[in-house]
Design a protein around this motif. Structure first.
Motif, short mmCIF file in Angstrom:
data_model
loop_
_atom_site.label_atom_id
_atom_site.label_comp_id
_atom_site.label_asym_id
_atom_site.label_seq_id
_atom_site.Cartn_x
_atom_site.Cartn_y
_atom_site.Cartn_z
N SER A 129 3.97 -5.66 8.37
CA SER A 129 3.53 -6.64 9.08
C SER A 129 2.13 -6.54 9.02
CB SER A 129 4.23 -6.95 10.35
OG SER A 129 3.58 -8.00 11.04
N ARG A 130 1.37 -8.08 8.72
CA ARG A 130 0.18 -8.18 9.22
C ARG A 130 -0.29 -7.88 10.78
NH1 ARG A 130 -0.99 -13.79 6.96
NH2 ARG A 130 -0.46 -14.93 9.16
N GLU A 131 0.74 -8.32 11.52
CA GLU A 131 0.54 -8.21 13.03
C GLU A 131 0.60 -6.63 13.45
OE1 GLU A 131 -0.24 -10.94 14.34
OE2 GLU A 131 -0.01 -12.06 12.66
N ASN A 132 0.20 -6.35 14.64
CA ASN A 132 0.32 -5.12 15.11
C ASN A 132 1.45 -5.23 16.05
OD1 ASN A 132 0.16 -2.60 16.56
ND2 ASN A 132 -1.96 -3.00 17.24
N LYS A 188 -4.63 -3.54 5.97
CA LYS A 188 -4.50 -4.99 6.44
C LYS A 188 -2.98 -5.16 6.88
CE LYS A 188 -8.05 -7.29 3.83
NZ LYS A 188 -8.46 -7.78 2.77
N PHE A 189 -2.47 -4.04 7.25
CA PHE A 189 -0.85 -4.39 7.48
C PHE A 189 -0.54 -2.87 8.63
CE2 PHE A 189 -1.03 -1.67 4.20
CZ PHE A 189 -0.07 -0.52 4.14
N GLN A 233 -1.72 -18.12 5.25
CA GLN A 233 -2.41 -17.10 4.92
C GLN A 233 -1.81 -16.20 4.14
OE1 GLN A 233 -3.13 -18.36 8.37
NE2 GLN A 233 -4.66 -19.50 7.12
N VAL A 263 3.17 -12.60 6.39
CA VAL A 263 3.31 -12.26 7.74
C VAL A 263 3.85 -10.76 8.12
CG1 VAL A 263 3.50 -12.76 10.21
CG2 VAL A 263 2.88 -14.69 8.50
N THR A 264 5.19 -10.94 7.61
CA THR A 264 5.92 -9.92 8.01
C THR A 264 7.18 -9.76 6.92
OG1 THR A 264 5.61 -9.74 10.36
CG2 THR A 264 7.63 -8.78 9.67
N PHE A 322 -0.35 -7.50 1.13
CA PHE A 322 -1.42 -8.01 2.36
C PHE A 322 -3.02 -8.32 2.12
CE2 PHE A 322 2.73 -6.30 4.18
CZ PHE A 322 3.00 -7.56 5.33
N ASP A 323 -3.19 -7.91 0.97
CA ASP A 323 -4.45 -7.99 0.43
C ASP A 323 -4.55 -9.52 0.24
OD1 ASP A 323 -5.19 -5.38 1.17
OD2 ASP A 323 -4.98 -4.65 -0.67
#
Ligand SMILES: Cc1cc2nc3c(=O)[nH]c(=O)nc-3n(C[C@H](O)[C@H](O)[C@H](O)COP(=O)(O)OP(=O)(O)OC[C@H]3O[C@@H](n4cnc5c(N)ncnc54)[C@H](O)[C@@H]3O)c2cc1C
Ligand code: SF4
Ligand code: SF4
Lengths: 421, 881
Positions: free
Chosen positions: B705-708, B724-725, B773, B776-777, B801-802
């Protein structure tokens, strides 16, 4: 005209897709064996019927879809009775009589009469401007009407109906598809794909009237169609109707000469009718209880029939799973095999809602038995092959739905391991 | 302009320069002038800049979960401590500090606790890494003073690395040894370690010793040296005491073959080691956690030192017993006295020292007896004796043995204060007060490395949010508690100067710690201070200590300590048949709060793992790369199996780093037995009896995931930070009936996936969520240990993710988990039946010089079904021709 008389005479009734393909196949096997005649009711050489849809949509012209023009018949020494209908067969004298009264003798006869659009038998079904969609005549009529009529209904949400609807919409008409069930292409797609398709077509401006059973068709004093009335009380004002509600095999000719028929002309595995001198191929036949509505089986039958006419005698026709696809520019829909309510089946599905891509594979045990693809149909052919060849897909199951390029069979895998491995 | 500082991590204490890139981002390079590393850095040091992010930082004080001002927080802490001291006495409060603190921070903490609160309940996580070495040095030399320096690594003719995976834990020292060995191939390296570690790369001899047997090995050596006349009787007579006793107990361990058998080593190997040690004068014995983290760690240290004393090899060029400390400032903490059993500046609790220090501090109520050591300290918290604990810069809920009990203790305490730079650690979860501390890169002060070298750490960037220097936080709390006049510090230099002054009280004693020349240091001098070894007196060569045979004991003589091998405190048994060993890996530091932020460091060993010998794996049904369940009488864990013959049979190795922030089920501290060394109090982290079995998850998943995303609460989880992930390796038990619901839970979203894949038989589900963008996941979950989850191409998924947007073919491939590399873009579909694209057709036409549609059909099948694409194929033929 060939007068030698030494060669046996081969006569084709119908120069549509299956008949002409039989002829082509035969010519590649032997061009010398027969004295060949073709009787064709349409006033044109052989053309690709399925491309009538792009013609209606204005994407192709009639010239574009001609497969074999008059020269081709001439060059191949084929006698072409263009625009003549075969009206009777004398099996004892082995003569075919045409609408202009010619008697054409045969030693071998191939019936490839195709089928006739089915008109739902409701009051008003033969009013002016209630059309069908089968041949060039129909297309020309639709194109002509589209120029001064505005509101059209297409009855039947099958492949043909949708292609007609799309074509007429592209000609600028206001089109409503009237369908008796709750999902379009209900025999070719599952509900999900059907919904996606309907959505895409709606985006093109086509309207849908679902679960609408036509009760009657009303006309004005000039006998021109004006409205459709449905059993549930709904109605639709129209000035043109296209019926795309199925086809009926053309069997009268065969029947009248005493050949065995049921819903179609009965044939055996080598495409012979009950009279060994008479063959039949294409949509007019019934093989092992089955009727046909697509070119692929017609072409398979053509290959078998030609093989026998060439007296090679080794081919037999085996029914294969069928694949269908919709020919509407920008829309990709594909299906093959069985995919609805298959006993003991498992499903793999892929759905990309944002792109509108949907795939469903139906498996029984380790075999693929059906596929429905919408949006991304690139691998349809490959899935179709796997279905037909009954390939054991267990080694690639996890990657299967992503298509051939993503599936490495184990023995291949060892040869090209990815660098990262 | 570059800012000179020191690396945040290990005890090597490398000098670094923090540069600023053109785009304002920091860049870290080695400091060519620093004597520890001369410009070189290891993987952890080189990626320090990655840790300079605000990600996860604690940015402002918090009280009971709510944001507070510094004034509020400081008075809350001061009042809380004062109240508890008033009600329950000074011993009801404790500080648990860290070798990551700077000397100045340590000094103020120590002074506040011992001088003004009046208790010695201040201990440090250094307890876990080198307190046994401290105790051994003190017993032998009278002071905790390391006699050697790093140059000795280059001039020694024999280096014995025992209980030290130098290659991974002190990488730059390893590089120095390796380089020296290249230049002088005669130099010998002996590695004594149950595991065949990366350090063995340079070993001439590896002794895979049975855990816990080091005392026997070195006692055997002492006996051998004596029996073969290789001791130095003159040196022993002139400079040592207690030799006879030590020799007697050494000889009682048995002869060489008995020793070899007890240590489970080949007799020839042991003999070679003994011969080399006996023959080579310039012998340096480096020891680290493998020696220290033991229920007999102090004895092990002394067994080593005994051999060096017997041969007079102390403080001579290339010859010494050399403890390699773990943390960047463990030594600084020791100098300050930030351990419960020291008072300050190497002074103890005897009356004279207490009087000196209380006089210097002008403290009314100085502590007069040692306080509680780490493990006892948290036991006392759990028992309700200690009611307030202030944890600074460390994560005891992960790192202490029997960590589950630490958690219980923290839950029970009346007041838990945590100062840390990271907001959420396993420990901070239990704190009432969170105080944001400046992090590495922001801190200003000094550290002392393994060779007694004091270096400046200079802040390169402003503290994140409202974070403050630890010494400043302590100073403010001291003032709020009413001790303002005794804590007048305005700068780190003020603190350092006072610390240096305090050490000068050692001047006329037998002790060596004396920062004499620095006791009047000015602000400017402090800022420009070059790395320097102590003692820092003029005219004194401080490169090595005790070379003259003059030790820090009152008599000036060194002490042999009679020791006997006792093995491990909890031996393996039929019920607990395996020996669990723990340690560091190359690219992580401690509990990963910083290193896990540096993507390159997570690539080496992304998941927690247990190493096991192939035979043992077979015996216990463990499979490589599958999960194993480990259990000891104290706790349990789940991790990936790594089968390797570098292990001894019957033993397991698990890295110490993973914790609840980055993993689930992998907190190895939970399993570790709480036995400690009776002298040093250091826990026996290197040996715990346990058992292991294959663990069958009901489901496994991989998610990127891009998100933490918060780490899911499942049986096994590892979170790996990439550029970035974040990557999540997950496995769990529980119903797999509704995998989609599970997928939503793991991905923390209710939103319908943008792309989903289901397989009704394997019930294997794959989903991806995308937005404008890009990706995301993406998540792949299946029952058991599904193939797709194991086979998904993690590197390729990571690379997505890049990208600002996925190419169509990537998007199509995404849920296959396989890179579409090699899958050609075949262009617009021409023949739909056989899925033949425009580019494929054009390529075939060119390649095979095709001239008509039938040829194309033969090659590619295109156009051979209904033929409606034939006209387009003809167009392509024209186009190509
Ligand atoms: C608009 C449209 C789109 C289609 N799209 C597809 C598609 O995408 N894929 C697909 O597989 N199939 C498609 N089909 C169906 C396909 O065209 C038919 O399955 C195929 O043409 C059947 O071939 P045939 O030779 O049996 O019949 P036809 O092609 O219909 O040929 C029969 C010919 O015989 C003539 N004939 C009949 N009776 C006599 C007689 N007594 N004397 C002389 N001549 C006679 C007819 O006039 C006709 O020309 C489509 C059909 C239409 C109408
Ligand atoms: S060896 Fe230690 S101090 Fe040096 S760069 Fe690596 S981690 Fe930092
Ligand atoms: S045109 Fe035919 S061969 Fe080409 S795509 Fe269609 S059905 Fe296939």
């Amino acid at each position: 005209m060939n007068t030698e008389g030494s060669k046996p005479k081969l006569v084709f009734v119908g120069n549509g897709m299956a008949g002409t393909r039989t002829l082509e196949e035969l010519l590649t096997l032997t061009s010398e064996k027969y004295d060949i005649s073709v009787i064709g009711e349409e006033h044109i050489g052989n053309y690709n019927r399925i491309m009538l849809s792009p013609v209606l949509a204005g994407e192709k012209t009639i010239e574009n879809i001609i497969l074999n023009d008059d020269d081709w018949y001439r060059l191949n020494n084929i006698t072409f009775y263009k625009g003549e209908q075969a009206v009777a067969i004398n099996r004892v004298k082995r003569l075919v009589t045409t609408s202009s009264g010619k008697h054409i003798p045969y030693d071998r006869l191939v019936l490839a009469t195709g089928s006739t659009p089915f008109r739902i038998p409701v009051p008003g079904c033969d009013l002016e401007n209630v059309l069908t969609f089968r041949d060039i005549k129909d297309v020309n009529r639709m194109l002509e009407l589209s120029r001064h009529k505005q509101h059209t209904a297409v009855i039947g949400g099958g492949l043909l109906g949708l292609e007609a609807a799309n074509g007429l919409r592209k000609q600028g008409m206001d089109v409503t598809v009237v369908h008796a069930y709750d999902s379009i292409l209900n025999r070719q797609l599952d509900k999900t794909a059907s919904r996606l398709l309907q959505h895409s077509l709606e985006e093109k401006g086509i309207r849908f009237l679902m679960n609408a059973a036509t009760e009657s068709i009303a006309g004005n004093d000039r006998n021109e169609v004006t409205r459709l009335d449905f059993k549930d009380g709904r109605h639709l004002d129209v000035d043109m109707v296209v019926m795309a509600t199925g086809v009926t095999p053309n069997i009268q000719l065969a029947k009248s000469c005493g050949l065995q028929t049921d819903r179609g002309i009965l044939v055996n595995d080598v495409m012979q009718t009950f009279d060994p001198a008479i063959y039949a191929v294409g949509e007019c036949v019934q093989h092992r209880g089955q009727l046909f509505g697509l070119v692929a089986p017609g072409y398979d039958q053509a290959r078998v029939c030609a093989n026998h006419l060439a007296e090679m005698g080794i081919a037999r026709y085996i029914q294969k799973a069928l694949a269908t696809q919709l020919k509407i520019t920008g829309i990709h829909a594909f299906s093959a095999g069985q995919f609805d309510n298959v006993a003991d089946s498992e499903e793999i599905t892929f759905f990309d809602g944002q792109l509108g891509h949907y795939k469903k594979l139906v498996l029984v045990g380790n075999h693929l038995v059906g596929a429905v693809l919408y949006g991304d149909t690139q691998d349809g052919g490959w899935f179709f092959e796997l279905i037909q060849q009954q390939t054991d897909i267990s080694p690639i199951r996890d990657q299967l739905i992503f298509g051939k390029d993503f599936c490495q069979w184990p023995e291949q895998a060892s040869n090209h391991l990815p660098e990262a491995a | 302009m570059a800012n000179r500082s020191t690396c945040a991590y290990c005890g090597v204490g490398c000098g670094i320069e923090i540069h600023t890139n053109a785009d304002g981002t920091p860049r870290v390079e080695g400091d060519f002038e620093h004597p520890a590393n001369f410009g070189k850095l290891c993987s952890k040091g080189s990626t320090l800049a990655h840790t300079l992010t605000d990600e996860g930082r604690l940015l402002h004080p918090m009280i009971n979960g709510l944001r507070a001002s510094w004034d509020q927080a400081v008075s809350y802490v001061a009042n809380g401590l004062n109240r508890i001291i008033q009600e329950h006495g000074p011993d009801a409060v404790a500080f648990y500090v860290s070798g990551q603190l700077l000397t100045e921070d340590y000094y103020v903490a120590n002074k506040l606790m011992k001088g003004f609160i009046g208790s010695a309940n201040i201990d440090t996580n250094s307890r876990l890494c080198m307190s046994s070495a401290v105790a051994a040095y003190k017993r032998a030399f009278g002071e905790d003073s390391v006699p050697a320096n790093y140059q000795d690594l280059e001039i020694a003719d024999l280096i014995v690395l025992t209980g030290s995976n130098t290659a991974w834990c002190h990488p730059i020292l390893f590089q120095r040894i390796k380089a020296a060995k290249l230049q002088r191939p005669d130099m010998k390296v002996v590695v004594i370690d149950p595991r065949r570690t990366a350090t063995c790369e340079i070993a001439d001899l590896h002794l895979p010793i049975k855990p816990g047997m080091d005392v026997a090995l070195f006692n055997g050596l002492l006996g051998y040296l004596h029996a073969n006349d290789k001791i130095d009787p003159d040196y022993i007579a002139a400079h040592c005491e207690g030799f006879d006793g030590a020799l007697a107990s050494a000889r009682a361990e048995g002869d060489l073959s008995r020793i070899a058998a007890r240590c489970d080593l080949s007799e020839t190997d042991v003999a070679t080691f003994y011969q080399w040690f006996a023959a080579i004068d310039r012998t340096l014995t480096c020891f680290s956690q493998g020696i220290n983290q033991s229920s007999q760690g102090t004895d092990k240290g002394n067994a080593i030192i005994n051999c060096h004393l017997a041969t007079g090899r102390i403080g001579k060029p290339g010859a010494s017993p050399f403890s390699l400390t773990g943390q960047p400032n463990a030594m600084g903490g020791r100098e300050v006295g930030g351990l419960a059993n020291q008072l300050a500046a190497h002074m103890d609790f005897d009356e004279e020292d207490v009087a000196k220090v209380s006089g210097f501090w002008r403290s009314p109520n100085i502590a007069r007896k040692p306080g509680l050591k780490a493990v006892d300290l948290f036991d006392a918290v759990a028992a309700g004796k200690v009611k307030a604990v202030w944890v600074m810069g460390t994560n005891p809920a992960v790192s202490l043995p029997n960590a589950g009990k630490v958690v219980e203790a923290l839950q029970k305490a009346e007041l838990v204060i945590v100062s840390d730079c990271i907001e959420t650690t396993d420990t901070s979860t239990y704190a009432q007060v969170l105080l944001p501390a400046a992090g590495w890169g922001e801190k200003d002060g000094t550290v002392t490395n393994s060779e007694r070298r004091i270096s400046r750490q200079r802040g390169a960037i402003a503290p994140a949010g409202e974070a403050r220097q630890d010494w400043r936080i302590l100073t403010d709390v001291a003032a709020a508690m009413g001790y303002g006049e005794h804590f007048p510090y305005k700068t780190a230099a003020d603190v350092f100067r006072e610390h240096a002054q305090l050490t000068t009280l050692n001047r006329n004693s037998h002790r060596k710690l004396d920062l004499g020349a620095l006791d009047q240091i000015t602000e400017a001098e402090y800022n420009g201070m070059a790395p320097v070894q102590w003692p820092t007196l003029p005219n004194i060569d401080s490169q090595r200590l005790y070379g003259d045979g003059n030790f820090s004991t009152p008599s000036g003589k060194a002490c042999f300590i009679a020791v006997r091998c006792q093995g491990v405190s909890n031996p393996v048994s039929t019920e607990w048949p395996l020996a669990l060993n723990t340690g560091r890996i190359r690219d992580q530091w401690h509990t990963m709060t910083r290193t896990a932020l540096a993507p390159p460091l997570n690539a080496h060993k992304p998941e927690p793992f247990v190493e096991v010998h192939p035979d043992t794996a077979t015996e216990f049904g463990l499979e490589n790369n599958k999960l194993a369940h480990l259990q000891s009488p104290w706790g349990q864990a789940i991790m990936k199996v790594n089968v390797t013959d570098s292990m001894r049979r019957g033993e397991l190795f698990v890295p110490m780093h993973w914790n609840d922030q980055w993993a689930r089920g992998a907190r190895i501290g939970e399993l570790v037995n709480p036995s400690v060394d009776p002298v040093s109090g250091q826990p026996e982290s290197k040996h715990t009896p346990c058992k292991a079995a294959a663990w069958q998850p009901q489901w496994t998943a991989i998610m990127l995931s891009r998100e933490n995303l918060p780490l899911p609460k499942c049986d096994y989880a590892a979170k790996i930070r990439g550029q970035k992930f974040y990557r999540y390796e997950l496995a769990g038990t529980g119903s797999t009936e509704d995998l989609m619901a599970l997928a939503h839970k793991l991905a923390c979203t209710e939103a319908k996936p943008s792309i989903e894949y289901r397989d009704s038989k394997n019930q294997n589900i794959r989903c991806a969520w995308l937005d404008q963008q890009g990706l995301v996941t993406c998540l792949y979950v299946g029952p058991g240990s599904s193939g797709i989850i194991a086979n998904a191409d993690r590197n390729w998924l990571a690379s997505l993710f890049d990208k600002p947007a996925l190419e169509p073919v990537e998007r199509k491939a995404l849920l296959s988990g396989k890179s579409p590399a090699g899958v050609e873009d075949c262009g617009r579909t021409i023949c739909a039946c056989f899925g033949v694209g425009e580019k494929t057709i054009l390529k075939a036409i060119k390649q095979h010089n095709l001239t008509d549609a039938a040829d194309v059909g033969k090659r590619l099948k295109a156009g051979t079904n209904c033929g409606s694409c034939v006209s387009e194929i003809k167009n392509l033929l024209q186009q190509a021709g």
